[in-house]
Every structure is written in C-alpha cells, then in structure tokens.
Design an enzyme around this catalytic site. Sequence first.
Site, PDB file in Angstrom:
ATOM      1  N   GLU A 159       0.840  -1.201   0.000  1.00  0.00           N
ATOM      2  CA  GLU A 159       0.000   0.000   0.000  1.00  0.00           C
ATOM      3  C   GLU A 159       0.872   1.246   0.000  1.00  0.00           C
ATOM      4  O   GLU A 159       1.963   1.267   0.589  1.00  0.00           O
ATOM      5  CB  GLU A 159      -0.913  -0.010   1.230  1.00  0.00           C
ATOM      6  CG  GLU A 159      -1.978   1.078   1.233  1.00  0.00           C
ATOM      7  CD  GLU A 159      -3.053   0.796   2.285  1.00  0.00           C
ATOM      8  OE1 GLU A 159      -3.632  -0.314   2.256  1.00  0.00           O
ATOM      9  OE2 GLU A 159      -3.301   1.682   3.122  1.00  0.00           O
ATOM     10  N   ASP A 192       0.150   5.369   0.713  1.00  0.00           N
ATOM     11  CA  ASP A 192      -0.921   6.220   1.258  1.00  0.00           C
ATOM     12  C   ASP A 192      -0.610   7.704   1.206  1.00  0.00           C
ATOM     13  O   ASP A 192       0.504   8.127   1.531  1.00  0.00           O
ATOM     14  CB  ASP A 192      -1.165   5.885   2.738  1.00  0.00           C
ATOM     15  CG  ASP A 192      -1.658   4.467   2.944  1.00  0.00           C
ATOM     16  OD1 ASP A 192      -2.428   3.986   2.111  1.00  0.00           O
ATOM     17  OD2 ASP A 192      -1.257   3.853   3.951  1.00  0.00           O
ATOM     18  N   GLU A 237      -2.966  10.407   3.193  1.00  0.00           N
ATOM     19  CA  GLU A 237      -4.157  10.556   4.025  1.00  0.00           C
ATOM     20  C   GLU A 237      -4.153  11.941   4.656  1.00  0.00           C
ATOM     21  O   GLU A 237      -3.112  12.414   5.120  1.00  0.00           O
ATOM     22  CB  GLU A 237      -4.180   9.499   5.132  1.00  0.00           C
ATOM     23  CG  GLU A 237      -4.240   8.067   4.614  1.00  0.00           C
ATOM     24  CD  GLU A 237      -4.078   7.047   5.729  1.00  0.00           C
ATOM     25  OE1 GLU A 237      -4.933   6.159   5.851  1.00  0.00           O
ATOM     26  OE2 GLU A 237      -3.079   7.158   6.479  1.00  0.00           O
ATOM     27  N   ASN A 255      -0.633  12.652   5.991  1.00  0.00           N
ATOM     28  CA  ASN A 255       0.081  11.457   6.426  1.00  0.00           C
ATOM     29  C   ASN A 255       0.480  10.648   5.195  1.00  0.00           C
ATOM     30  O   ASN A 255      -0.376  10.229   4.411  1.00  0.00           O
ATOM     31  CB  ASN A 255      -0.812  10.606   7.339  1.00  0.00           C
ATOM     32  CG  ASN A 255      -0.107   9.353   7.817  1.00  0.00           C
ATOM     33  OD1 ASN A 255       0.982   9.406   8.364  1.00  0.00           O
ATOM     34  ND2 ASN A 255      -0.735   8.197   7.605  1.00  0.00           N
TER      35      ASN A 255
END
Length: 288
Positions: free
Chosen positions: A108, A110, A112, A125
């Site tokens: 993954e 990310d 965020e 994030n």
Amino acid sequence: MARRSLVLLLSSLAVAVLSILQPASAQSAWLDEFTTDGEVRADFDATGKQVASLVLDRSSGAGFNSTQKYLFGEFSVEMKLVPGNSAGTVTSFYLTSGETGKGDDHDEIDMEFMGNSSGAPTVLNTNVWASGDGKKEHQFYLWFDPAADYHKYTIIWNDKNIIFRVDDVTVRAFRRYADLPYPDAKPMAVHATLWDGSYWATEKGNIPIDWSAAPFVVSYRGYTANACVASEHGKPSCPAGRNEWMDRELDDTDRLTVAWARRNCLQYNYCEDGWRFPEGFPGECSRE
C-alpha cells in the site's frame, strides 16, 4: 421576423456551446474507470472537468476505487478537502493491493489527510506498506488551506523509489533497498475514501467528529493515471512514450524541496519515534 432570428441565434449558440462542452466532458469522465461505495456525487465543473464528491454522515462514509490494477506509474488528482471543523474525518488518495486484515501481506502507498478543528493546520500522512510491513509514516503540516481550493496530489511509484508530491512540490521519497521490503510485485488499485477516523485522526483521537456539522464533503477532480496496467497473465501493459516516471528519482530541485519540507512542515517521522521501535529503527532509517 425578429423573433425568428432571435430563436435561430439562440439555437446556434446552444449548438456551439454543446460542441465545446461535450468533448471536454467526455474526455473528463474519469469516474467511469471506478466503482463507488456510499454517497458519491458526480458532476462537471465550469471547465469541463468531472468532479466526484464523497459524502460522510452518521450512516456511512464514501469512496471509489479503480477497476484496473497497476504495477508502477504516476497517479495524480486534485482535491478540495472538507471545510470548517473537519476534526475526526480522514480523506485519502492511495494505492493498495487489496489484501486487508491483520497480519496480511498487502502492499500500500498512502496519502491521508487528517481532519482538524477550525483554524488548525491540516496534516498529510504519507505511508508505505510492503508485504504487510508498514509503520513508515511521515506526516506534514500543509502550508496552505486545502479546503479553500483544489490542490494537486501525486504519487510516483517505480522500482527505484516512491515519490510524494503536493502541487508539484516533492515532499518525500521512499527509496528501495535490495535487502528490505518494497512494493514491487503486487498490482495495486487506486482508491479514494472519506471516513470517520475519530479514534485516531485528530490529536490522536482527542477530538472526535462533530456530527452536528454533517454531512461532510470532499471533492476530487483532474484524476490521471500514467501507469502500467497489470494483467492476469504476462507482463503489465505500459504506455508507450509516456513512461518517463519509470526512471524518475530525485533531482537537485526535489532534494531542495524535500529538505525544505523536513525543516518547515514535517511533524512526525517514524525514524525518530524510539518509543514505537524499542528494539531498533527499521533498516532504511539509517540510510536516508
């Protein structure tokens, strides 16, 4: 006669306007490449760009995810985040191989955005998971109000590094090391979500969502994926002549902006969190 001329003029103008708007709308219908969940409002803005708005209320969050999976690429979207008191909300733009659950081996990448009480800085994030190995967060205070207008967020992913960009400014690169986990084998889909992260998002969960301000809405537009499409059999299909991202690494300008972001915006670095890693920091921390 004058009325007839006016009608003809208006008809001609309508045809001209439609001829301008229709191709733009057709070219902008990127949401057709996604499946949706929850309340997703689709529309076009004044420039012909398709806008997908995710809605969060007490009953449910919302999201969309690509029908295609990719193995390396450059992924960008423009986002306008929840205005006002967005404490407790989490908005995301990320890639995942889709294997979820505790102890799994999913990959993954990310981006965020953690909600805030009115007037507080918004935290971005960034994180990377490889074969279930995560906990590699860098968190940045954004240097602008991301709810006031659209801003562009980009993930560049190749077999050398993962680059995170905000408005074409590089803020972080996660490098690959041969002896450490890196997401390079599992195809990943693109996801965007808006959800209730009250237990975590704002001041470590101290400020939950104020549901009296619901529904919360975040908007996405201008999505692009210049990437290798994964195949169930054989090699991924990569875009001919448009794969400059495949060899993309930090240049001198990127290194300057990464250093600037570290000095001025970085508010959490997992490589400095000794409480979290009592037995020693992850291997890449000593090589940055």
